[in-house]
Write a protein that holds these residues in place. Structure first.
Motif, PDB file in Angstrom:
ATOM      1  N   VAL A  18     -29.008  24.398  81.235  1.00  0.00           N
ATOM      2  CA  VAL A  18     -27.737  24.185  81.924  1.00  0.00           C
ATOM      3  C   VAL A  18     -26.601  24.187  80.903  1.00  0.00           C
ATOM      4  N   GLY A  19     -25.730  25.194  81.024  1.00  0.00           N
ATOM      5  CA  GLY A  19     -24.514  25.241  80.225  1.00  0.00           C
ATOM      6  C   GLY A  19     -24.724  25.421  78.734  1.00  0.00           C
ATOM      7  N   SER A  20     -25.802  26.022  78.327  1.00  0.00           N
ATOM      8  CA  SER A  20     -26.094  26.181  76.908  1.00  0.00           C
ATOM      9  C   SER A  20     -26.383  27.644  76.594  1.00  0.00           C
ATOM     10  N   SER A  21     -25.802  28.143  75.506  1.00  0.00           N
ATOM     11  CA  SER A  21     -25.976  29.538  75.103  1.00  0.00           C
ATOM     12  C   SER A  21     -26.802  29.638  73.823  1.00  0.00           C
ATOM     13  N   GLY A  22     -27.392  30.803  73.608  1.00  0.00           N
ATOM     14  CA  GLY A  22     -28.089  31.095  72.359  1.00  0.00           C
ATOM     15  C   GLY A  22     -29.459  30.463  72.207  1.00  0.00           C
ATOM     16  N   ASN A  23     -30.086  30.086  73.297  1.00  0.00           N
ATOM     17  CA  ASN A  23     -31.429  29.498  73.236  1.00  0.00           C
ATOM     18  C   ASN A  23     -32.491  30.581  73.205  1.00  0.00           C
ATOM     19  N   ILE A  24     -33.634  30.264  72.619  1.00  0.00           N
ATOM     20  CA  ILE A  24     -34.783  31.163  72.633  1.00  0.00           C
ATOM     21  C   ILE A  24     -35.947  30.418  73.277  1.00  0.00           C
ATOM     22  N   ILE A  25     -36.484  31.007  74.336  1.00  0.00           N
ATOM     23  CA  ILE A  25     -37.664  30.464  75.005  1.00  0.00           C
ATOM     24  C   ILE A  25     -38.807  31.407  74.695  1.00  0.00           C
ATOM     25  N   GLY A  26     -39.804  30.917  73.976  1.00  0.00           N
ATOM     26  CA  GLY A  26     -40.941  31.753  73.592  1.00  0.00           C
ATOM     27  C   GLY A  26     -40.713  32.405  72.243  1.00  0.00           C
ATOM     28  N   GLY A  27     -41.382  33.543  72.047  1.00  0.00           N
ATOM     29  CA  GLY A  27     -41.253  34.262  70.785  1.00  0.00           C
ATOM     30  C   GLY A  27     -42.277  35.373  70.699  1.00  0.00           C
ATOM     31  N   ALA A  28     -42.232  36.122  69.618  1.00  0.00           N
ATOM     32  CA  ALA A  28     -43.110  37.274  69.440  1.00  0.00           C
ATOM     33  C   ALA A  28     -44.548  36.867  69.103  1.00  0.00           C
ATOM     34  N   GLN A  29     -44.719  35.742  68.424  1.00  0.00           N
ATOM     35  CA  GLN A  29     -46.063  35.280  68.063  1.00  0.00           C
ATOM     36  C   GLN A  29     -46.715  34.609  69.266  1.00  0.00           C
ATOM     37  N   PHE A  30     -48.023  34.760  69.398  1.00  0.00           N
ATOM     38  CA  PHE A  30     -48.735  34.168  70.528  1.00  0.00           C
ATOM     39  C   PHE A  30     -48.510  32.657  70.600  1.00  0.00           C
ATOM     40  N   THR A  31     -48.467  32.000  69.465  1.00  0.00           N
ATOM     41  CA  THR A  31     -48.293  30.543  69.438  1.00  0.00           C
ATOM     42  C   THR A  31     -46.891  30.101  69.839  1.00  0.00           C
ATOM     43  N   ASP A  32     -45.951  31.021  69.907  1.00  0.00           N
ATOM     44  CA  ASP A  32     -44.586  30.706  70.342  1.00  0.00           C
ATOM     45  C   ASP A  32     -44.418  30.803  71.853  1.00  0.00           C
ATOM     46  N   ARG A  33     -45.373  31.430  72.504  1.00  0.00           N
ATOM     47  CA  ARG A  33     -45.239  31.734  73.933  1.00  0.00           C
ATOM     48  C   ARG A  33     -45.558  30.520  74.806  1.00  0.00           C
ATOM     49  N   ASN A  34     -45.051  30.561  76.025  1.00  0.00           N
ATOM     50  CA  ASN A  34     -45.265  29.492  76.995  1.00  0.00           C
ATOM     51  C   ASN A  34     -45.935  30.050  78.246  1.00  0.00           C
ATOM     52  N   PHE A  35     -46.778  29.241  78.867  1.00  0.00           N
ATOM     53  CA  PHE A  35     -47.283  29.522  80.209  1.00  0.00           C
ATOM     54  C   PHE A  35     -46.405  28.719  81.156  1.00  0.00           C
ATOM     55  N   ILE A  36     -45.669  29.428  82.001  1.00  0.00           N
ATOM     56  CA  ILE A  36     -44.751  28.784  82.933  1.00  0.00           C
ATOM     57  C   ILE A  36     -45.170  29.245  84.319  1.00  0.00           C
ATOM     58  N   SER A  37     -45.809  28.357  85.057  1.00  0.00           N
ATOM     59  CA  SER A  37     -46.418  28.798  86.305  1.00  0.00           C
ATOM     60  C   SER A  37     -46.616  27.632  87.255  1.00  0.00           C
ATOM     61  N   GLY A  38     -46.746  27.951  88.533  1.00  0.00           N
ATOM     62  CA  GLY A  38     -47.072  26.958  89.537  1.00  0.00           C
ATOM     63  C   GLY A  38     -45.929  26.055  89.947  1.00  0.00           C
ATOM     64  N   ASN A  39     -44.710  26.409  89.601  1.00  0.00           N
ATOM     65  CA  ASN A  39     -43.561  25.600  90.001  1.00  0.00           C
ATOM     66  C   ASN A  39     -43.172  25.925  91.433  1.00  0.00           C
ATOM     67  N   SER A  40     -42.592  24.960  92.117  1.00  0.00           N
ATOM     68  CA  SER A  40     -42.188  25.222  93.498  1.00  0.00           C
ATOM     69  C   SER A  40     -40.864  25.977  93.566  1.00  0.00           C
ATOM     70  N   GLY A  41     -40.139  26.033  92.460  1.00  0.00           N
ATOM     71  CA  GLY A  41     -38.877  26.770  92.391  1.00  0.00           C
ATOM     72  C   GLY A  41     -38.939  27.813  91.297  1.00  0.00           C
ATOM     73  N   ALA A  42     -37.966  27.798  90.428  1.00  0.00           N
ATOM     74  CA  ALA A  42     -37.866  28.792  89.362  1.00  0.00           C
ATOM     75  C   ALA A  42     -38.834  28.488  88.225  1.00  0.00           C
ATOM     76  N   GLY A  43     -39.382  29.546  87.625  1.00  0.00           N
ATOM     77  CA  GLY A  43     -40.143  29.391  86.400  1.00  0.00           C
ATOM     78  C   GLY A  43     -39.191  29.085  85.257  1.00  0.00           C
ATOM     79  N   ILE A  44     -38.130  29.886  85.139  1.00  0.00           N
ATOM     80  CA  ILE A  44     -37.051  29.660  84.176  1.00  0.00           C
ATOM     81  C   ILE A  44     -35.730  29.835  84.915  1.00  0.00           C
ATOM     82  N   TRP A  45     -34.835  28.900  84.726  1.00  0.00           N
ATOM     83  CA  TRP A  45     -33.537  28.958  85.405  1.00  0.00           C
ATOM     84  C   TRP A  45     -32.457  28.689  84.367  1.00  0.00           C
ATOM     85  N   ILE A  46     -31.565  29.650  84.188  1.00  0.00           N
ATOM     86  CA  ILE A  46     -30.430  29.523  83.268  1.00  0.00           C
ATOM     87  C   ILE A  46     -29.159  29.523  84.111  1.00  0.00           C
ATOM     88  N   THR A  47     -28.363  28.477  83.975  1.00  0.00           N
ATOM     89  CA  THR A  47     -27.186  28.333  84.823  1.00  0.00           C
ATOM     90  C   THR A  47     -26.046  27.664  84.058  1.00  0.00           C
TER      91      THR A  47
END
Length: 85
Positions: A18-47
């Motif tokens: 919310v209201g933030s710029s320049g963030n990085i979610i995840g990355g190129a390396q496998f260990t940087d990645r996220n499993f984002i699943s099973g939410n009732s709304g958005a997996g990722i929401w930028i607003t």
């Protein structure tokens, strides 16, 4: 090898920026990645900050290499995990 595993349930949004710029979610390396699943709304929401009408729209956020809306095998689609911006 799984280094860390945290399973949350009953979430509306997996990751919300919310209201933030320049963030990085995840990355190129496998260990940087996220499993984002099973939410009732958005997996990722930028607003923007809706509490501040003069707030700028967030820019420059990067979503890289994440597994959104799938199970741990990376194949089975879990419902209602989407990306909103």
């Amino acid at each position: 090898e799984v280094v860390a595993l945290k399973v949350a349930s009953s979430n509306y949004t997996g990751i919300k920026i919310v209201g933030s710029s320049g963030n990085i979610i995840g990355g190129a390396q496998f260990t940087d990645r996220n499993f984002i699943s099973g939410n009732s709304g958005a997996g990722i929401w930028i607003t923007k900050d809706e509490q501040n009408v003069a707030a700028p729209v967030p820019t420059g956020n990067k979503i890289i290499g994440n597994f959104i809306g799938v199970d741990f095998s990376g194949n089975l689609i879990e419902t209602k995990s989407t990306l909103y911006q």
